[in-house]
Design an enzyme around this catalytic site. Sequence first.
Site, PDB file in Angstrom:
ATOM      1  N   LYS A  46      -4.797   4.933  -7.319  1.00 45.99           N
ATOM      2  CA  LYS A  46      -4.563   5.120  -5.458  1.00 45.99           C
ATOM      3  C   LYS A  46      -5.240   6.494  -6.108  1.00 45.99           C
ATOM      4  O   LYS A  46      -4.595   7.756  -6.350  1.00 45.99           O
ATOM      5  CB  LYS A  46      -3.609   4.919  -4.693  1.00 45.99           C
ATOM      6  CG  LYS A  46      -4.085   4.969  -3.305  1.00 45.99           C
ATOM      7  CD  LYS A  46      -4.860   3.782  -3.012  1.00 45.99           C
ATOM      8  CE  LYS A  46      -5.375   4.323  -1.732  1.00 45.99           C
ATOM      9  NZ  LYS A  46      -3.801   5.292  -0.569  1.00 45.99           N
ATOM     10  N   VAL A  53      -4.563   5.810   8.102  1.00 43.80           N
ATOM     11  CA  VAL A  53      -5.376   6.161   6.900  1.00 43.80           C
ATOM     12  C   VAL A  53      -5.539   5.102   5.707  1.00 43.80           C
ATOM     13  O   VAL A  53      -6.103   4.736   6.029  1.00 43.80           O
ATOM     14  CB  VAL A  53      -4.386   7.948   6.376  1.00 43.80           C
ATOM     15  CG1 VAL A  53      -5.303   8.574   5.483  1.00 43.80           C
ATOM     16  CG2 VAL A  53      -4.337   8.825   7.624  1.00 43.80           C
ATOM     17  N   ALA A  70      -0.151   4.022   7.910  1.00 45.33           N
ATOM     18  CA  ALA A  70      -1.604   3.187   8.828  1.00 45.33           C
ATOM     19  C   ALA A  70      -2.603   2.770   9.321  1.00 45.33           C
ATOM     20  O   ALA A  70      -3.989   2.364   9.418  1.00 45.33           O
ATOM     21  CB  ALA A  70      -0.318   2.351  10.206  1.00 45.33           C
ATOM     22  N   HIS A  87       0.588  -1.345  -0.016  1.00 49.37           N
ATOM     23  CA  HIS A  87      -0.099  -0.326  -0.477  1.00 49.37           C
ATOM     24  C   HIS A  87       1.088   1.418  -0.115  1.00 49.37           C
ATOM     25  O   HIS A  87       1.311   1.349   0.951  1.00 49.37           O
ATOM     26  CB  HIS A  87      -1.050  -0.340   1.503  1.00 49.37           C
ATOM     27  CG  HIS A  87      -1.584   1.198   1.369  1.00 49.37           C
ATOM     28  ND1 HIS A  87      -1.621   2.071   1.565  1.00 49.37           N
ATOM     29  CD2 HIS A  87      -2.661   1.382   1.044  1.00 49.37           C
ATOM     30  CE1 HIS A  87      -2.251   3.715   1.552  1.00 49.37           C
ATOM     31  NE2 HIS A  87      -3.875   2.718   1.381  1.00 49.37           N
ATOM     32  N   ASP A  88       1.444   1.896  -1.228  1.00 47.99           N
ATOM     33  CA  ASP A  88       1.697   3.289  -1.353  1.00 47.99           C
ATOM     34  C   ASP A  88       2.866   3.723  -0.553  1.00 47.99           C
ATOM     35  O   ASP A  88       3.710   4.820  -0.390  1.00 47.99           O
ATOM     36  CB  ASP A  88       0.589   3.998   0.041  1.00 47.99           C
ATOM     37  CG  ASP A  88      -0.483   4.772  -0.918  1.00 47.99           C
ATOM     38  OD1 ASP A  88      -1.105   3.631  -1.993  1.00 47.99           O
ATOM     39  OD2 ASP A  88      -1.532   5.713  -0.460  1.00 47.99           O
TER      40      ASP A  88
END
EC number: 3.3.2.15
Length: 207
Positions: free
Chosen positions: A122, A154, A152, A37-38
Amino acid sequence: MSGIPEITAYPLPTAQQLPANLARWSLEPRRAVLLVHDMQRYFLRPLPESLRAGLVANAARLRRWCVEQGVQIAYTAQPGSMTEEQRGLLKDFWGPGMRASPADREVVEELAPGPDDWLLTKWRYSAFFHSDLLQRMRAAGRDQLVLCGVYAHVGVLISTVDAYSNDIQPFLVADAIADFSEAHHRMALEYAASRCAMVVTTDEVLE
């Protein structure tokens, strides 16, 4: 002031420090997708080196294990240089965000995507928003989601809740995520463990 705040180093949680899980799910590689994630340069730049190193090392261990076990890997990455319309309300909390240049947008080298990985653009906090992640998972017959990355409390937490809302079992890897502070990190873990996910460590996934 909008944007990512200054982050002070803190230790990643150990297994002994995790909140108690209500769910009792077991991770099965044939059912699982790993969501990275990101993990873009822009988002990791504010992290103190000790926190960044631990986060990236654990995420890389997860990724290697998933490749070995046949777990599908997916990445989220913001496109950068969003228009005002694309940015929407994000700008009121986070400012203009990243540029589209590789210096901001690229996933860090240690976690570079492979040719068979899913690459998702995203747009908002949830990895499922305006993406085909759910459709891909359904088509592949996968109903478990292992999550690592930032931040975490967000996008990671909101993606966890969204997975749960779609009857996908989330496994939030506590020492392969990072946050603005230890308190934010802890809040995300406690919410996940009590409301929507299994909270685990990297070692527990790899067992």
